[in-house]
Design an enzyme around this catalytic site. Structure first.
Site, mmCIF file in Angstrom:
data_model
loop_
_atom_site.group_PDB
_atom_site.id
_atom_site.type_symbol
_atom_site.label_atom_id
_atom_site.label_comp_id
_atom_site.label_asym_id
_atom_site.label_seq_id
_atom_site.Cartn_x
_atom_site.Cartn_y
_atom_site.Cartn_z
ATOM 1 N N ILE A 291 0.862 -1.185 0.000
ATOM 2 C CA ILE A 291 0.000 0.000 0.000
ATOM 3 C C ILE A 291 0.898 1.234 0.000
ATOM 4 C CG2 ILE A 291 -1.849 1.245 1.172
ATOM 5 C CD1 ILE A 291 -2.768 -1.481 0.337
ATOM 6 N N TRP B 202 6.955 5.280 -2.538
ATOM 7 C CA TRP B 202 7.337 4.091 -1.775
ATOM 8 C C TRP B 202 8.716 4.314 -1.180
ATOM 9 C CZ3 TRP B 202 6.545 0.577 -6.620
ATOM 10 C CH2 TRP B 202 7.477 0.903 -7.611
ATOM 11 N N GLU C 264 1.281 -12.364 -0.426
ATOM 12 C CA GLU C 264 0.113 -11.760 0.219
ATOM 13 C C GLU C 264 -1.179 -12.395 -0.277
ATOM 14 O OE1 GLU C 264 3.456 -8.813 0.470
ATOM 15 O OE2 GLU C 264 2.626 -10.066 -1.116
ATOM 16 N N ASP D 45 0.038 13.840 7.258
ATOM 17 C CA ASP D 45 0.350 12.424 7.419
ATOM 18 C C ASP D 45 -0.075 11.906 8.781
ATOM 19 O OD1 ASP D 45 1.711 9.829 7.062
ATOM 20 O OD2 ASP D 45 2.762 10.860 5.448
#
Length: 494
Positions: free
Chosen positions: A175, A190, A238, A287
């Site tokens: 994610i 990322w 996953e 954030d």
């Protein structure tokens, strides 16, 4: 608790009063965040905004806004059952062959669950019911939220990014937030240690200058989404873990424009590539720390195809000062971490990541102390055993007579069992989240360990204090006459 896709899960939530449909027009620019934030702080339901202003596609928010819904997404009835998920992961991380027939019988449930690990590949899938490509690609048709007043642009927050390194068979799911910068362009934020970034780095080394294939699934089923944020072993995909959670094999389909496989039931899939020569400044964004982060450069994701279901739903969230949805996820996933840590360190009694510590920046550990220096070994173990704790700045270690989840207990242990000079461990120049502006250098900072355990011979030369304990006979006698004392007229006990 069975469901096949996100829509099945929403039906289940609605039946249990855990989903609220909002028919009033609401703006994805700031307004949805304000409503979702108030709802989450009140422990309210998931929200489906059916009429976002300016869009025909509904927005799903606050899906994992309570630990209960996280547990439901993992196929469990409540949060306490997530310990069993952690035990399964600990087993898969270091599987042990049965020691005999009895042990084999005890482990049969685990072996049976493993049968759901392989994926099921489909030729066609709901996520490809509608396809647009080339100049018809327009990300502005998706109600991507702007969460905070000073955010740079609309931001995709729940994008399940699918990548594969050049020398790997299994895909990585992660994610990563993605800033909208054009009708077919997003910035892929990322961090360098994350799976997608590692795949990209290996690709650039093996294929210099070539485009790196990427796909992003929006609105996958909850088991797959949660699988992407759970500490699965490096050898386990996953998708395989999602199959274990769901109790059925994860259905995937090959993308239209590349060889990556995406969840067949996803609401929307973005297909495209990253050009190694194209970078862009990302941010600032509000954030999970409660602050706006610094601007930094990340790769640009060019979208060549959008595939989606009929009447697709856009799944989104926001991040801000806890509590927010990532903090709630952290509380629930905390239960998964405990058995994994106990597998490696059996002396650990409990492990707690307080949500107010941004979910991972501070950890409290209680142990059955066995020797001098034991607390320091546990600190080092926490920092090094799982990648998830690489950025944990503070580790507090207490004895097992302390409740790790009760600040009254923890503060009492710190103030009565610690000498600041002797019992504080400082480690400099360690990896730190680049969002942590308190560190002197971006991505590099220090860590602190606090040994709040009772000290053993060798750790102190003084006679150690003996804790006060009540006389049990006196306690029993006062219990028996308490009501007669009538100290509290309302019958309150003390």
């Amino acid at each position: 608790m069975k469901y096949n896709d996100l829509r099945d899960f929403l039906t289940l939530l609605e039946q249990q009063g855990e989903l609220k449909r909002i028919t009033l027009p609401v703006d994805p620019h700031l307004e949805i965040t304000e409503i979702a934030d108030r709802t989450l702080r009140a422990g309210g339901p998931a929200l489906l905004f059916e009429n976002p202003k300016g869009y025909s596609m509904p927005v799903l928010c606050n899906l994992f806004g309570t630990p209960k819904r996280v547990a439901m997404g993992m196929g469990q009835e409540d949060v306490s059952a997530l310990r069993e998920v952690g035990k399964l992961l600990a087993f898969l991380k270091e599987p042990e062959p049965p020691k005999g027939f009895r042990d084999l019988f005890d482990k049969l449930p685990q072996f049976k669950q493993v049968l759901n690990m392989p994926t099921k590949r489909l030729r066609g899938a709901p996520c490809q019911q509608k396809i647009v490509s080339g100049d018809d690609v327009d990300l502005n048709r998706i109600p991507i939220m702007t969460c905070w007043p000073e955010d740079a642009a609309p931001l995709i927050t729940w994008g399940l990014t699918v990548t594969r390194g050049p020398h790997k068979e299994r895909q990585n799911l992660g994610i990563y937030r993605q800033q909208l910068i054009g009708k077919n362009k997003l910035i892929m934020r990322w961090l360098s240690h994350r799976g997608g970034a590692l795949d990209y780095q290996e690709w650039c080394a093996a294929h210099p200058g070539e485009r790196f294939p990427v796909s992003v699934a929006l609105g996958a089923d909850p088991a797959t989404i949660l699988g992407a944020v759970t500490p699965v072993p490096d050898t386990l995909s996953e998708y395989a873990f999602a199959g274990l959670l769901r109790g059925t094999k994860t259905e995937v389909v090959k993308c239209i424009s590349n060889d990556l496989e995406v969840p067949a039931s996803a609401e929307i899939v973005l297909e495209g590539y990253i050009d190694p020569d194209e970078m862009a400044p990302e941010g600032p964004y509000g954030d999970h720390t409660g602050y706006y982060n610094e601007v930094d450069s990340f790769p640009v994701f060019t979208v060549t195809h959008i595939t989606q279901r009929e009447d697709a739903i856009y799944h989104s969230t926001y991040t801000g000062r806890p509590p927010d949805e990532p903090a709630v996820l952290g509380v629930a996933l905390n239960e998964v971490f405990v058995p994994i840590l106990q597998k490696q360190f059996p002396e650990i009694v409990d492990f707690y990541l307080p949500p107010e510590g941004c979910s991972y920046r501070l950890a409290v550990v209680t142990i059955k102390k066995q020797y001098a220096g034991h607390a320091k070994r546990v600190m080092m173990g926490v920092w090094s055993f799982l990648r998830q704790f690489m950025y944990t700045k503070f580790v507090i270690v207490c004895d097992d007579d302390v409740n790790a989840r009760d600040w009254n207990d923890v503060i009492w242990a710190i103030t009565t069992r610690m000498d600041p000079a002797r019992d504080t461990v400082l480690v400099e120049n360690t990896p730190i989240d680049y969002l942590d502006f308190a560190s002197p250098v971006s991505g590099l900072g220090s860590k602190m360990g606090l040994d709040a355990t009772n000290k053993w011979p060798g750790e102190t030369q003084r006679e150690w204090g003996r804790p006060i304990k009540k006389d049990p006979d006196v306690v029993a006698h006062i219990d028996a006459i308490w009501d007669e004392l009538a100290i509290f007229n309302n019958g309150k006990s003390a």
